[in-house]
Design a protein around this motif. Structure first.
Motif, PDB file in Angstrom:
ATOM      1  N   SER A   1      10.400  66.150 -10.932  1.00  0.00           N
ATOM      2  CA  SER A   1       9.238  67.027 -11.039  1.00  0.00           C
ATOM      3  C   SER A   1       8.440  66.726 -12.306  1.00  0.00           C
ATOM      4  O   SER A   1       7.296  67.150 -12.430  1.00  0.00           O
ATOM      5  CB  SER A   1       9.667  68.497 -11.007  1.00  0.00           C
ATOM      6  OG  SER A   1      10.639  68.727 -12.001  1.00  0.00           O
ATOM      7  N   ALA A   2       9.041  65.970 -13.260  1.00  0.00           N
ATOM      8  CA  ALA A   2       8.280  65.590 -14.456  1.00  0.00           C
ATOM      9  C   ALA A   2       7.361  64.406 -14.178  1.00  0.00           C
ATOM     10  O   ALA A   2       6.412  64.163 -14.924  1.00  0.00           O
ATOM     11  CB  ALA A   2       9.236  65.259 -15.593  1.00  0.00           C
ATOM     12  N   VAL A   3       7.649  63.672 -13.100  1.00  0.00           N
ATOM     13  CA  VAL A   3       6.884  62.453 -12.812  1.00  0.00           C
ATOM     14  C   VAL A   3       5.379  62.705 -12.667  1.00  0.00           C
ATOM     15  O   VAL A   3       4.582  62.032 -13.306  1.00  0.00           O
ATOM     16  CB  VAL A   3       7.462  61.732 -11.575  1.00  0.00           C
ATOM     17  CG1 VAL A   3       6.548  60.610 -11.119  1.00  0.00           C
ATOM     18  CG2 VAL A   3       8.842  61.192 -11.894  1.00  0.00           C
ATOM     19  N   PRO A   4       4.976  63.703 -11.850  1.00  0.00           N
ATOM     20  CA  PRO A   4       3.530  63.937 -11.738  1.00  0.00           C
ATOM     21  C   PRO A   4       2.883  64.271 -13.084  1.00  0.00           C
ATOM     22  O   PRO A   4       1.743  63.875 -13.333  1.00  0.00           O
ATOM     23  CB  PRO A   4       3.432  65.137 -10.794  1.00  0.00           C
ATOM     24  CG  PRO A   4       4.736  65.266 -10.143  1.00  0.00           C
ATOM     25  CD  PRO A   4       5.751  64.583 -10.978  1.00  0.00           C
ATOM     26  N   PHE A   5       3.644  64.951 -13.953  1.00  0.00           N
ATOM     27  CA  PHE A   5       3.077  65.302 -15.256  1.00  0.00           C
ATOM     28  C   PHE A   5       2.837  64.057 -16.098  1.00  0.00           C
ATOM     29  O   PHE A   5       1.800  63.929 -16.739  1.00  0.00           O
ATOM     30  CB  PHE A   5       3.997  66.287 -15.987  1.00  0.00           C
ATOM     31  CG  PHE A   5       3.913  67.665 -15.428  1.00  0.00           C
ATOM     32  CD1 PHE A   5       2.914  68.540 -15.840  1.00  0.00           C
ATOM     33  CD2 PHE A   5       4.799  68.089 -14.458  1.00  0.00           C
ATOM     34  CE1 PHE A   5       2.822  69.808 -15.301  1.00  0.00           C
ATOM     35  CE2 PHE A   5       4.715  69.352 -13.909  1.00  0.00           C
ATOM     36  CZ  PHE A   5       3.726  70.215 -14.330  1.00  0.00           C
ATOM     37  N   VAL A   6       3.816  63.150 -16.081  1.00  0.00           N
ATOM     38  CA  VAL A   6       3.629  61.903 -16.823  1.00  0.00           C
ATOM     39  C   VAL A   6       2.439  61.142 -16.251  1.00  0.00           C
ATOM     40  O   VAL A   6       1.586  60.639 -16.981  1.00  0.00           O
ATOM     41  CB  VAL A   6       4.913  61.041 -16.777  1.00  0.00           C
ATOM     42  CG1 VAL A   6       4.673  59.689 -17.424  1.00  0.00           C
ATOM     43  CG2 VAL A   6       6.053  61.752 -17.471  1.00  0.00           C
ATOM     44  N   LEU A   7       2.366  61.105 -14.926  1.00  0.00           N
ATOM     45  CA  LEU A   7       1.261  60.388 -14.279  1.00  0.00           C
ATOM     46  C   LEU A   7      -0.088  60.997 -14.642  1.00  0.00           C
ATOM     47  O   LEU A   7      -1.094  60.306 -14.759  1.00  0.00           O
ATOM     48  CB  LEU A   7       1.432  60.415 -12.759  1.00  0.00           C
ATOM     49  CG  LEU A   7       2.386  59.379 -12.181  1.00  0.00           C
ATOM     50  CD1 LEU A   7       2.547  59.593 -10.687  1.00  0.00           C
ATOM     51  CD2 LEU A   7       1.879  57.968 -12.443  1.00  0.00           C
ATOM     52  N   MET A   8      -0.131  62.334 -14.825  1.00  0.00           N
ATOM     53  CA  MET A   8      -1.387  63.010 -15.120  1.00  0.00           C
ATOM     54  C   MET A   8      -1.707  62.963 -16.608  1.00  0.00           C
ATOM     55  O   MET A   8      -2.869  62.831 -16.985  1.00  0.00           O
ATOM     56  CB  MET A   8      -1.304  64.485 -14.705  1.00  0.00           C
ATOM     57  CG  MET A   8      -0.991  64.699 -13.263  1.00  0.00           C
ATOM     58  SD  MET A   8      -2.472  65.053 -12.354  1.00  0.00           S
ATOM     59  CE  MET A   8      -2.785  66.714 -12.882  1.00  0.00           C
ATOM     60  N   LEU A   9      -0.692  63.098 -17.446  1.00  0.00           N
ATOM     61  CA  LEU A   9      -0.961  63.280 -18.872  1.00  0.00           C
ATOM     62  C   LEU A   9      -0.992  61.959 -19.639  1.00  0.00           C
ATOM     63  O   LEU A   9      -1.705  61.839 -20.629  1.00  0.00           O
ATOM     64  CB  LEU A   9       0.084  64.208 -19.495  1.00  0.00           C
ATOM     65  CG  LEU A   9       0.069  65.625 -18.936  1.00  0.00           C
ATOM     66  CD1 LEU A   9       1.195  66.452 -19.539  1.00  0.00           C
ATOM     67  CD2 LEU A   9      -1.264  66.307 -19.207  1.00  0.00           C
ATOM     68  N   TRP A  10      -0.228  60.983 -19.209  1.00  0.00           N
ATOM     69  CA  TRP A  10      -0.183  59.700 -19.926  1.00  0.00           C
ATOM     70  C   TRP A  10      -1.562  59.021 -19.971  1.00  0.00           C
ATOM     71  O   TRP A  10      -1.990  58.625 -21.053  1.00  0.00           O
ATOM     72  CB  TRP A  10       0.840  58.789 -19.283  1.00  0.00           C
ATOM     73  CG  TRP A  10       2.059  58.373 -20.098  1.00  0.00           C
ATOM     74  CD1 TRP A  10       2.983  57.472 -19.673  1.00  0.00           C
ATOM     75  CD2 TRP A  10       2.502  58.787 -21.388  1.00  0.00           C
ATOM     76  NE1 TRP A  10       3.970  57.328 -20.629  1.00  0.00           N
ATOM     77  CE2 TRP A  10       3.698  58.107 -21.687  1.00  0.00           C
ATOM     78  CE3 TRP A  10       2.002  59.656 -22.353  1.00  0.00           C
ATOM     79  CZ2 TRP A  10       4.397  58.267 -22.888  1.00  0.00           C
ATOM     80  CZ3 TRP A  10       2.695  59.826 -23.550  1.00  0.00           C
ATOM     81  CH2 TRP A  10       3.863  59.143 -23.795  1.00  0.00           C
ATOM     82  N   PRO A  11      -2.267  58.887 -18.837  1.00  0.00           N
ATOM     83  CA  PRO A  11      -3.539  58.153 -18.907  1.00  0.00           C
ATOM     84  C   PRO A  11      -4.522  58.732 -19.917  1.00  0.00           C
ATOM     85  O   PRO A  11      -5.002  57.984 -20.781  1.00  0.00           O
ATOM     86  CB  PRO A  11      -4.077  58.212 -17.484  1.00  0.00           C
ATOM     87  CG  PRO A  11      -2.896  58.467 -16.638  1.00  0.00           C
ATOM     88  CD  PRO A  11      -1.952  59.275 -17.462  1.00  0.00           C
TER      89      PRO A  11
END
Lengths: 409, 302
Positions: free
Chosen positions: B264-274
């Motif tokens: 569930s952390a994956v979408p957050f990394v995908l959204m916040l990293w860029p």
């Protein structure tokens, strides 16, 4: 008639220039009789038939894998360690492009190439290990197990391999002399870098997260909910130290490729990378401590596997952390290089511990690789080295292409 | 970035929307659990099992596997056996320490977990939990990564190591037979009623009743009621579960929950990293420009 002759001559000249490094085919082949090539040839002469044997007779015939130990050396070394050691690509790309530390540019391309080939041969290793390797595209194109960490890994390796290929494309186009395409590829490379960092963050940690599913099989000292974070942080360390090791080796092996200016630079670069690695190791050490505190299995430290855990933690994390700090302070490049190698070995030990040594620690049926597994792993690594050399000898990786000197992107 | 009222509202809206998105998923997970409680299961009462191994034979026949080893021979119990690609179920004798203890027999096979580790680990959905209960394997998708074997806490998925084109093999709870309205082969053939097939909820009631009515006889525990979030095969017995080879350290957390926080952390990394990385990039560029401009200025003064 005349035209065809011209075309064949032209093609031959092109092959001569691009593939045989300006030699005739005979001269080129004679030049291959170096000790490295002979050893490599011997390894392949044994290894390739072993791989063929594995495909013909199945994993049971070629490996010591069992129903209790479904993963062995190929997963532990070729896949888990391979991915970690290939982290130099994303670490250096973000250092140069995102943090703007241009002084590391001279080692960037080699790092990206190491990363790309690292991943490529991870996939090769995976193909040997999978029961039905011809279905390797299934998670990406056919059937989606979205609840699986393995699904995530599959997607990321696929996407990141593409990314790294794009990042390396400028060098390929410089080699081929396609100026217009190169211009386009350079622009793609920056976008690919950002995307690559995101993908790496996720799947370096995902490889650790795979083991979250084995709470009763993995030794409590290694099993913690933080394992994805450990894999990610240690991949940064692996990336930094691998670039130190790899650049030291290539500058020795490919001396003819490098202008003297770069030798001086490399010492500075090595110290810079060493400093960063030392800081990262320090962070990593305390995160690992946090894992022990969180798990609360202090009693297990006083067991044989506990001692081994301490060897990993103190000998391959804390010790290199101090040695690197000391080496950087004293400007001792040799010490930094030696310690970088120690750190790289430490990361490999960590991956082997998680996947093999501490895995199934409480079961009678323990796994140990047989000679065919070892030979196959060595063969895959050799193939990687040969490919690396083939590319470095031809494409502007360690040197700059004269047409693009100083363009730095 | 300057935060004015509009950007603040945007952010607040986005956060709220994200919060709302997370709610149905929890509801869905709960719904799944309810559905599974209504699924089919088997209650194994080891006090009724006589160790005849008719279930093994029936299983082999139903799944077209080789006949069980040493049929009718008590010597088979000398060594503890585990399931294999050629035998989806095996009966073992309890690990007794002295002669006086009554021997108990226990059948093992896939536990058909309510939230199976194998199915959540499979990257290609080759293993899936059907709402009726069985965890079934679809050979035509399997890539042979063997992550299911790593994940399964009971060590059930078995791999055909001897084959060049291998599959995973395990008990399917006779899903095909169940579809035709038949019992699983083992439960159908069991002569003593040690294997009772039925709705999971009802079987749990029966198990509780048996323990309640014979409090001195049974161990007060239904193995599989809560283990790894609940399993489709439930066991009651009158000897310590450890003696029957059960692992008592598996906990009650369902295995998908171990990887859920990470996934569930994956979408957050995908959204916040860029945006984070692009921000750093922009900052670096800006700094470079300023430095360049500064250098030019200095050069002019020299």
């Amino acid at each position: 008639m005349n035209e065809t002759v011209e075309r064949t001559v032209g093609r031959r000249a092109l092959a001569r220039e691009k593939l045989w490094m300006g030699l005739s085919l005979r001269e080129y082949l004679r030049g291959l009789a170096t000790p490295f090539d002979i050893v490599a040839a011997l390894i392949l002469a044994v290894g390739l038939p072993v791989i063929a044997y594995r495909f013909a007779y199945g994993l049971g015939a070629a490996t010591n894998l069992s129903q209790t130990n479904p993963w062995g050396l190929w997963i532990g070394l070729d896949v888990l360690s391979g991915v970690a050691l290939a982290a130099g690509g994303y670490v250096l790309a973000s250092t140069v492009y995102l943090f703007g530390l241009k002084q590391f540019y001279p080692v960037l391309r080699a790092a990206i190439l190491t990363g790309f080939l690292g991943y490529f041969f991870v996939v090769v290793g995976l193909l040997v290990d999978l029961g039905r390797p011809w279905r390797i595209p299934y998670p990406v194109f056919y059937s989606y197990g979205v609840t699986s960490v393995m699904f995530l890994v599959a997607w990321h390796v696929f996407l990141y391999l593409t990314c790294q290929f794009l990042e390396f494309c400028p060098a390929v186009f410089e080699w081929l002399g396609w100026k217009n395409v190169r211009q386009w590829a350079v622009r793609m490379a920056i976008a690919a870098t950002v995307f690559g960092v995101i993908l790496s963050t996720l799947h370096q940690s995902a490889l650790g997260a795979l083991f979250l599913m084995a709470p009763t099989k993995l030794h409590p000292l290694w099993y913690t909910p933080f394992i994805p974070i450990y894999f990610f942080i240690s991949s940064i360390i692996a990336g930094l130290t691998m670039v130190i090791v790899e650049s030291a080796l290539s500058h020795r092996v490919f001396q003819d490729q490098i202008d003297p200016q770069r030798h001086v630079n490399l010492d500075e670069i090595t110290l810079g990378l060493g400093k960063a690695a030392s800081v990262a190791l320090f962070t990593y050490f305390f995160l690992r401590l946090l894992g022990i505190v969180d798990g609360g299995h202090w009693d297990l430290l006083d067991t044989p596997l506990g001692y081994w855990f301490l060897v990993e933690l103190l000998g391959f994390v804390l010790l290199p952390c101090f040695l690197l700090a000391h080496g950087v302070r004293e400007r001792n490049v040799r010490l930094v290089r030696g310690t970088a190698l120690l750190t790289v070995i430490g990361i490999v030990i960590n991956r082997l511990n998680v996947s093999l040594v501490a895995f199934n620690w409480n079961v009678a049926d323990r796994y140990f690789p047989n000679w065919m597994e070892v030979v196959t792993s060595v063969t895959i690594i050799t193939l990687g080295l040969i490919t690396f050399r083939w590319i470095v000898n031809r494409m502007p990786v360690l040197r700059e292409h004269p047409d693009y000197r100083g363009t730095h992107s | 970035m300057k935060i004015n009222r509009r950007t603040f509202l945007k952010l607040a809206g986005a956060t709220g929307a994200a919060g709302m998105m997370s709610r149905p998923r929890k509801a869905r997970a709960a719904g799944l659990a309810r559905l599974s409680d209504n699924s089919y299961a088997v209650l194994v009462d080891t006090t009724l099992c006589v160790g005849c191994r008719a279930c093994e034979a029936a299983c082999s026949e139903a799944n077209r596997l080789p006949e069980p080893v040493m049929p009718g021979d008590q010597a088979v119990f000398e060594k503890e056996r585990s399931t294999s690609p050629q035998s989806y179920t095996v009966v073992n004798r309890s690990r007794n320490t002295n002669e006086k203890e009554t021997p108990r027999f226990v059948k093992s096979q896939c536990m058909h977990c309510v939230q199976p580790a194998c199915a959540s680990a499979c990257p290609v959905r080759a293993l899936v939990k059907s709402p009726e209960g069985p965890v079934v394997y679809q050979q035509d998708r399997c890539i042979g990564c063997r992550y299911c074997m790593v994940a399964c806490p009971f060590g059930i998925p078995k791999f055909e190591y001897e084959k060049a084109v291998p599959s995973i093999r395990k008990c399917s709870f006779c899903a095909e037979r169940q579809k035709q309205g038949k019992l699983p082969a083992c439960a159908e053939v069991c002569p003593t009623g040690a294997l009772k097939f039925g709705k999971r909820e009802e079987l749990l009631e029966i198990a509780r009743t048996r323990i309640y009515q014979n409090p001195d006889r049974y161990i007060h525990h239904i193995y599989g009621e809560h283990e790894v979030g609940g399993t489709g095969w439930l066991y009651i017995t009158d000897v310590p579960f450890e003696k029957l080879g059960f692992r008592m350290d598996l906990g009650t957390t369902s295995y998908p929950e171990f990887t859920w926080p990470f996934l569930s952390a994956v979408p957050f990394v995908l959204m916040l990293w860029p945006p984070f990385l692009m921000g750093i990039y922009a900052f670096t560029k800006n700094r470079e420009k300023t430095t360049e401009a500064g250098e030019k200025k200095e050069a002019r003064y020299e």
